[in-house]
Scaffold this active site. Structure first.
Site, PDB file in Angstrom:
ATOM      1  N   HIS A   7       0.840  -1.208   0.000  1.00 22.95           N
ATOM      2  CA  HIS A   7       0.000   0.000   0.000  1.00 22.95           C
ATOM      3  C   HIS A   7       0.872   1.255   0.000  1.00 22.95           C
ATOM      4  CE1 HIS A   7      -2.692  -2.966   2.199  1.00 22.95           C
ATOM      5  NE2 HIS A   7      -3.479  -2.572   1.218  1.00 22.95           N
ATOM      6  N   LYS A  20      -0.082  -6.774  -7.794  1.00 24.15           N
ATOM      7  CA  LYS A  20      -0.359  -7.957  -6.965  1.00 24.15           C
ATOM      8  C   LYS A  20      -1.746  -8.523  -7.300  1.00 24.15           C
ATOM      9  CE  LYS A  20      -1.013 -10.465  -3.143  1.00 24.15           C
ATOM     10  NZ  LYS A  20      -2.099  -9.898  -2.379  1.00 24.15           N
TER      11      LYS A  20
END
Ligand code: AMP
Length: 332
Positions: A43, A156
């Site tokens: 993140h 991802k």
């Protein structure tokens, strides 16, 4: 400037509208990072990419019930609002949008949903029916609230990336989607909020997914172009750990998600893409994990992108990703 936290959709919209109106021409630009929280270095890499490019960075933090099936881990999904806000501050995020469920879905589950035909059915969609409709619906809502912006997504979640790119294009949403590298731990495990729910032995075993992909990468780098043989090698390695139950290993076009037979330019699904995705998913104990690598195929040959690795960390200070694959976030 301190990070502002808002929980209401109207506040998000008002603040971003005001931000874009402020200042000189061209308008101040907005970088948007949608998340479900429980922040890790993956993140943070998106926040940094947005921070590097934009005047104003907004992060949304919402565990979207619509994308969880009835038997899935909505209740066990990690939540850490205070920790997340501390990270957002460290990363210089201007605005965090952290709505309660009733704010996003005030009348219960929405009657209007977004279905991206063909992209949400295979791979993870096969084992998680309706999941990508939930993702597409919440992302469409978030994009509608955010307005003109550049949104940062991680490689991802490669199937999610394909779905989001397609929905933004199909619905003419004023959001440019930027794909950022997959971030891994030092031992190769792809960072995921769900890793927190792995027992120590499961955490160790889970690295088999990276080892499987790396075996596939070595095969391709050695000249293999047959997708079936590539898939078999990845699947064989991924099934060598007792604690890891492989759900799938697939080789598909990264945009259309259609199966690929041969790694060569311009022959996959007739859509003209040049990225092949090797994707895996597995259950490790009660945790479902995904991982992937991207193979770029063009006239010059192939290059394999396994993502980037987090540098060793000192306590309390998370490391900066080291490049092992692509250098910067690729627009598109
Ligand atoms: P999530 O909070 O898991 O829904 O993820 C929010 C965003 O972070 C998505 O765009 C993910 O693809 C991205 N993300 C999650 N894990 C990683 C990772 N290991 N590397 C890069 N991006 C990631």
């Amino acid at each position: 400037m301190d990070t502002v936290v808002v929980t209401r959709t109207s506040d998000l919209r008002d603040r971003l509208d005001a931000t874009r109106r402020q200042g000189a021409v061209p308008d101040r630009t907005v970088g948007f990072v949608p998340t479900m929280g429980a922040f890790h270095e993956g993140h943070r890499s998106l926040m940094r990419a947005a921070r590097a490019q934009h005047d104003f960075v907004v992060v949304s933090l919402f565990v979207n019930p619509l994308q969880f099936g009835p038997a899935e881990d909505l209740d066990r999904y990690p939540r850490d609002l205070d920790g997340d806000l501390a990270v957002a501050r460290l990363e210089g995020v201007d605005l965090v949008f952290a709505p309660p469920v009733e704010e996003m879905y005030p009348d219960g589950p929405p009657r209007t949903t977004v279905h991206v035909e063909g992209l949400g059915d295979g791979l993870c969609g096969a084992g998680r029916p309706g999941h990508f409709d939930g993702v597409a619906t919440v992302v469409a809502k978030l994009f509608a609230l955010a307005g003109p912006a550049t949104a940062y997504f991680g490689r991802k979640d490669a199937q999610q990336l394909a779905v989001v790119r397609r929905l933004a294009a199909d619905l003419c949403l004023p959001v440019e989607v930027v794909a950022c590298p997959l971030v891994r731990e030092e031992d190769g495990l792809a960072l995921s909020s769900r890793n927190r729910n792995l027992a120590p032995a499961e955490r160790t075993a889970a690295t088999v997914l990276f080892r499987a992909l790396r075996s596939g990468a070595e095969l391709v780098e050695g000249g293999e172009r047959d997708a079936c043989r590539l898939r078999r090698v990845v699947a064989n390695v991924a099934t060598t750990e007792e604690l890891v139950r492989l759900e799938y290993a697939e080789v598909v076009d990264a945009a259309s998600l259609e199966p690929v037979q041969v790694l060569e330019p311009g022959v996959r699904g007739g859509r003209g893409g040049n990225e092949v995705l090797v994707a895996v998913a597995a259950r490790v104990g009660g945790v479902r994990l995904i991982d992937n690598m991207t193979i770029r195929v063009d006239g010059a040959g192939v290059s394999v992108d396994l993502g980037v690795t987090v540098a060793p960390t000192t306590p309390g200070v998370r490391g900066v990703p080291e490049e092992t694959g692509e250098a910067v976030c690729a627009a598109g």
